[in-house]
Design an enzyme around this catalytic site. Structure first.
Site, PDB file in Angstrom:
ATOM      1  N   SER A 267       0.807  -1.223   0.000  1.00 60.26           N
ATOM      2  CA  SER A 267       0.000   0.000   0.000  1.00 60.26           C
ATOM      3  C   SER A 267       0.841   1.275   0.000  1.00 60.26           C
ATOM      4  O   SER A 267       0.343   2.331  -0.369  1.00 60.26           O
ATOM      5  CB  SER A 267      -0.920   0.006   1.219  1.00 60.26           C
ATOM      6  OG  SER A 267      -0.156  -0.145   2.400  1.00 60.26           O
TER       7      SER A 267
ATOM      8  N   ASP B 122      -4.200   7.780   7.824  1.00 59.56           N
ATOM      9  CA  ASP B 122      -5.299   6.940   8.302  1.00 59.56           C
ATOM     10  C   ASP B 122      -4.873   5.965   9.393  1.00 59.56           C
ATOM     11  O   ASP B 122      -5.578   5.013   9.677  1.00 59.56           O
ATOM     12  CB  ASP B 122      -5.915   6.171   7.119  1.00 59.56           C
ATOM     13  CG  ASP B 122      -4.881   5.302   6.415  1.00 59.56           C
ATOM     14  OD1 ASP B 122      -3.724   5.240   6.886  1.00 59.56           O
ATOM     15  OD2 ASP B 122      -5.220   4.681   5.376  1.00 59.56           O
TER      16      ASP B 122
ATOM     17  N   HIS C 183      -0.974   4.634   7.030  1.00 61.95           N
ATOM     18  CA  HIS C 183      -0.219   5.228   5.915  1.00 61.95           C
ATOM     19  C   HIS C 183       0.001   6.711   6.172  1.00 61.95           C
ATOM     20  O   HIS C 183      -0.724   7.320   6.955  1.00 61.95           O
ATOM     21  CB  HIS C 183      -0.992   5.046   4.608  1.00 61.95           C
ATOM     22  CG  HIS C 183      -1.457   3.646   4.398  1.00 61.95           C
ATOM     23  ND1 HIS C 183      -2.752   3.254   4.654  1.00 61.95           N
ATOM     24  CD2 HIS C 183      -0.805   2.551   3.994  1.00 61.95           C
ATOM     25  CE1 HIS C 183      -2.873   1.959   4.399  1.00 61.95           C
ATOM     26  NE2 HIS C 183      -1.705   1.494   4.006  1.00 61.95           N
TER      27      HIS C 183
END
Ligand SMILES: *[C@@H]1O[C@H](CO)[C@@H](O)[C@H](O)[C@H]1NC(C)=O
Ligand SMILES: *[C@@H]1O[C@H](CO)[C@@H](O)[C@H](O)[C@H]1NC(C)=O
Length: 386
Positions: free
Chosen positions: A35, A335, A338
């Site tokens: 991610s 969040d 990240h």
């Protein structure tokens, strides 16, 4: 007359040289990972199934819509592409890949195959997109973008390969499912070996310049700070408030990775393998957050559902009732898992300044200094670049 003409000519020459020329260093970027570098694959793979990452406020700062990036804006791979004068790297699953690059990174992805975790008895809730699968995608893509194998080899040699960050999910999925640190530590060599195989295969296919990031500061992530809350102040680093055992874990991974990279370098003297020290770039920022404009507590997420670190596993960013902070640029964490765009921008300027070995900025002196100064003038200057 001549006195005024000369400055004008110099100005014109500078203007002609300035509009970011196609990168003089690399013709394209190919990226693998999770991610931290996914520019949309995971979200595309979700199809019609809704996912928080596909909801507002993801993407609000730069793209003004969710793109599948796990942030409010650009990621390190985006800033690298821009600094190199290349287009943003499209996700492989979009089908919009070109000789200028493709991004195979998928959020949640592990270095090891799902079968490995299944054999440990872990619940496999993430998608079957390991680093091995990303390498298969890459090999499938090659013949479709190049008409000949010599064209392909030339492009491999002219491309920049970003291999990682990857491995973070192998550890985090396992730790969050209750596995003991010692058990998880025992498979670090397997993760390193998976990364090593991918690098070696890329070199065999003709890659000449590879950037290999190490693990991030796990101990500073709100999701893990929340999960492993401790009453013992001695469990936290006094300077940063990050959890010691998790940052020691990252350091262990990075030590083994570096050792492996040195072996690959010896076996492949024609390839340039650049270690990108995400961990120390991030530590520098956590130690001195205000210098980078992070005026809020650096361990508190911008977008989350409450709690000490504003990370709440039952109310995630992207869920309907969860809102983002007023100004994401004041926060490192977006969040809880990240970074914000501002966070990734700070990491990129740290990386290009002093945390790549050998130095990417020296290997590619054409890296757009204006772009970097634009993103962090004071830092860039203080690192000795003018
Ligand atoms: C997962 O991917 C691997 C590698 O491509 C493949 O061998 C395996 O069959 C896949 N497993 C599932 C359950 O799809
Ligand atoms: C976390 O979210 C749940 C569900 O919205 C809520 O009931 C709970 O109070 C939240 N926890 C904190 C610490 O805010």
């Amino acid at each position: 007359m001549a006195a005024t003409l000369l400055p004008l000519l110099l100005f014109l020459a500078a203007a002609a040289a300035n509009p970011a020329p196609a990168s003089a260093c690399f013709s394209s970027i190919f990226s693998f990972g999770d991610s931290i570098s996914d520019t949309g694959n995971y979200l595309i793979s979700c199809g019609a199934t809704p996912d928080p990452v596909g909801q507002s406020p993801y993407g609000q700062t730069f793209f003004h819509r969710p793109t599948g990036r796990c942030s409010d804006g650009r990621l390190i791979v985006d800033f690298l592409a821009q600094a190199l004068g290349l287009p943003l790297v499209p996700p492989y699953l979009s089908g919009e890949t070109s000789p200028e690059g493709a991004n195979f990174a998928v959020a949640g992805c592990t270095a090891l195959d799902n079968d490995f975790f299944r054999s440990l008895g872990l619940e496999i809730s993430w998608r079957n997109y390991s680093l091995g699968v990303q390498m298969e995608w890459f090999q499938q893509l090659l013949p479709s973008i190049f008409s000949s194998s010599s064209e392909c080899r030339n492009l491999m040699a002219d491309s920049l390969f970003l291999v990682g960050e990857i491995g973070g999910n192998d550890y985090c999925h396992s730790l969050l499912q209750g596995r003991a640190v010692e058990e998880v530590k025992a498979f670090v060599p397997d993760v390193i070996s998976a990364i090593s195989s991918a690098i070696t295969e890329l070199i065999r296919l003709g890659a000449r310049t590879l950037v290999v990031p190490g693990g991030v500061t796990f101990g500073c992530l709100p999701i893990l700070l929340d999960h492993f809350r401790s009453k013992d102040a001695g469990d936290y680093e006094p300077e940063t408030g990050c959890l010691k055992f998790l940052n020691r874990f990252s350091e262990h991974h990075n030590e083994l990775l570096l050792r492996e990279l040195n072996q690959i370098r010896q076996a492949n003297p024609d390839a340039t393998i650049i270690y990108a020290d995400y961990y120390n770039a991030m530590v520098a920022i956590y130690r001195n957050p205000r210098r980078y404009g992070f005026s809020r507590s650096p361990l508190v997420a911008c977008c989350g559902g409450g709690g000490q670190y504003n990370f709440n596993a039952s109310a995630l960013c992207g869920d309907e009732a969860v809102t983002a902070c007023r100004d994401p640029a004041e926060h490192i964490s977006w969040d809880g898992m990240h970074f914000t765009e501002a966070g990734y921008r700070a990491v990129t300027s740290e990386l290009l300044g002093r945390w790549t070995e050998p130095s990417l900025a020296q290997i590619c002196p054409q890296i757009d200094a204006n772009f970097l100064q634009g993103i962090h003038a004071s830092i860039f200057k203080s690192l000795g670049h003018e």
